[in-house]
Scaffold this motif. Structure first.
Motif, PDB file in Angstrom:
ATOM      1  N   UNK A 121       0.856  -1.188   0.000  1.00 54.89           N
ATOM      2  CA  UNK A 121       0.000   0.000   0.000  1.00 54.89           C
ATOM      3  C   UNK A 121       0.895   1.242   0.000  1.00 54.89           C
ATOM      4  N   UNK A 122       0.698   2.113  -1.002  1.00 55.32           N
ATOM      5  CA  UNK A 122       1.540   3.303  -1.084  1.00 55.32           C
ATOM      6  C   UNK A 122       0.794   4.541  -1.528  1.00 55.32           C
ATOM      7  N   UNK A 123      -0.447   4.371  -1.985  1.00 57.10           N
ATOM      8  CA  UNK A 123      -1.188   5.539  -2.459  1.00 57.10           C
ATOM      9  C   UNK A 123      -2.669   5.397  -2.135  1.00 57.10           C
ATOM     10  N   UNK A 124      -3.461   6.342  -2.644  1.00 54.50           N
ATOM     11  CA  UNK A 124      -4.881   6.342  -2.350  1.00 54.50           C
ATOM     12  C   UNK A 124      -5.617   5.146  -2.913  1.00 54.50           C
ATOM     13  N   UNK A 175      -4.710   1.812   7.317  1.00 56.18           N
ATOM     14  CA  UNK A 175      -3.593   1.165   6.631  1.00 56.18           C
ATOM     15  C   UNK A 175      -2.297   1.480   7.359  1.00 56.18           C
ATOM     16  N   UNK A 176      -1.335   0.583   7.232  1.00 54.65           N
ATOM     17  CA  UNK A 176       0.022   0.843   7.711  1.00 54.65           C
ATOM     18  C   UNK A 176       0.932   0.867   6.493  1.00 54.65           C
ATOM     19  N   UNK A 177       1.728   1.925   6.395  1.00 49.86           N
ATOM     20  CA  UNK A 177       2.592   2.139   5.236  1.00 49.86           C
ATOM     21  C   UNK A 177       4.043   2.286   5.691  1.00 49.86           C
ATOM     22  N   UNK A 178       4.940   1.560   5.029  1.00 54.72           N
ATOM     23  CA  UNK A 178       6.345   1.644   5.377  1.00 54.72           C
ATOM     24  C   UNK A 178       7.190   2.244   4.277  1.00 54.72           C
TER      25      UNK A 178
END
Length: 309
Positions: A171-174, A188-191
């Motif tokens: 997951x990196x964007x909308x 969401x969790x984003x790294x």
């Protein structure tokens, strides 16, 4: 956007920053929290006093909630668990094991406990143990991974527990945010995208490696040892996979990677170091502030969800 996760954590947006070892320190955690998400300090293999120092430095930079990620394999896990309680940290996420032995300590201190899980069985176990929510992390993520993809894992975890589920991995964007919501996640969790944030203090070589990465540029090492790790392909991963194929013993493989994450993050050795990043790195095309990243994700994500509604 309000969800059970934003209410539980008292944050503005349902976006958590991954607790990446050597990457997620006080500058990044504070910036994410100031931008309305939940910043998280990654304890990794660090000593307890370093974690205490990072908590205090983060608190100097933001009055908003933030958390600490505790890797339960850390030799000082017991001490770090106490530091989290003593310092009044609002949230703890955990990885690499069952945090049950610390649950009463944290609950008495008012800490919200959110374990990272890679299966429905672990999610159910964490719920029974008193977890406030779980992060269902698919194998698309960077670093240590499970064996199930985010698309398959998240809805099954959602169906298996009553507590809120946070989606992670790929997951990196909308678009990823909206997809996670459609699967039943409430945050969401984003790294990987935050690795390239302006406030991230990782070496510029590391950021550049992430930004230049394409969709097929990650590799998973350690599958044969039961400790799979996803990182961007380089000389080190090539050598590791060669030795793994030859069947060398676990300790020899461990020696190859000993200190390699620090070499990449701190020293900028992206040839022989471990450049942990998820498969989504191909979508990370430029450096942005944490505020810009979260705003962009929420604007695009909510537009898509509204269109669907």
């Amino acid at each position: 956007m309000k969800t059970r996760v934003t209410e539980l954590l008292e944050i503005e947006y349902p976006v958590l920053q991954g607790g990446m070892a050597w990457v997620a320190e006080h500058h990044l955690a504070a910036a994410v929290s100031e931008a309305g998400g939940l910043g998280i300090i990654g304890a990794g293999g660090a000593p307890a006093e370093w974690v205490r120092e990072q908590i205090r430095k983060t608190r100097e930079q933001t009055s908003r909630p933030f958390g600490v990620n505790l890797m339960l394999m850390n030799p000082e896990a017991d001490q770090i668990a106490r530091v989290i309680a003593e310092e009044g940290v609002r949230v703890v996420t955990t990885g690499a094991g069952n945090p049950g032995k610390y649950m009463s300590l944290w609950k008495e201190a008012g800490v919200k406990v959110i374990p990272v899980v890679a299966s429905t069985a672990m999610a159910k176990l964490m719920e029974r143990g008193g977890a406030d929510a779980v992060v269902a992390e698919g194998m698309e993520s960077g670093g240590h991974i499970g064996s199930i993809t985010t698309m398959a894992l998240v809805p099954q975890v959602v169906d298996s527990v009553k507590i809120p589920v946070i989606a992670a991995g790929g997951i990196a964007d909308g678009r990823g945010f909206a997809a996670a919501c459609m699967l039943g996640a409430e945050a969401v969790q984003i790294g990987t995208r935050f690795v390239a944030a302006t406030e991230s203090t990782v070496h510029e070589n590391y950021k550049a490696k992430v930004i230049k990465a394409k969709d097929i540029d990650s590799a998973v090492t350690g599958m044969s040892t039961g400790h799979p790790v996803r990182s961007i392909r380089n000389k080190m991963t090539k050598e590791y996979l060669k030795l793994e194929k030859e069947g060398v013993d676990f300790m020899e493989l461990e020696q190859l990677t000993l200190g390699s994450l620090r070499r990449a993050v701190v020293e900028g050795d992206v040839t022989n170091g471990t450049v942990m990043a998820g498969q989504i790195a191909g979508l990370v095309c430029r450096e942005q502030s944490c505020r810009e990243i979260i705003a962009e994700i929420m604007e695009q994500g909510t537009a898509l969800l509204n269109r669907r509604a």
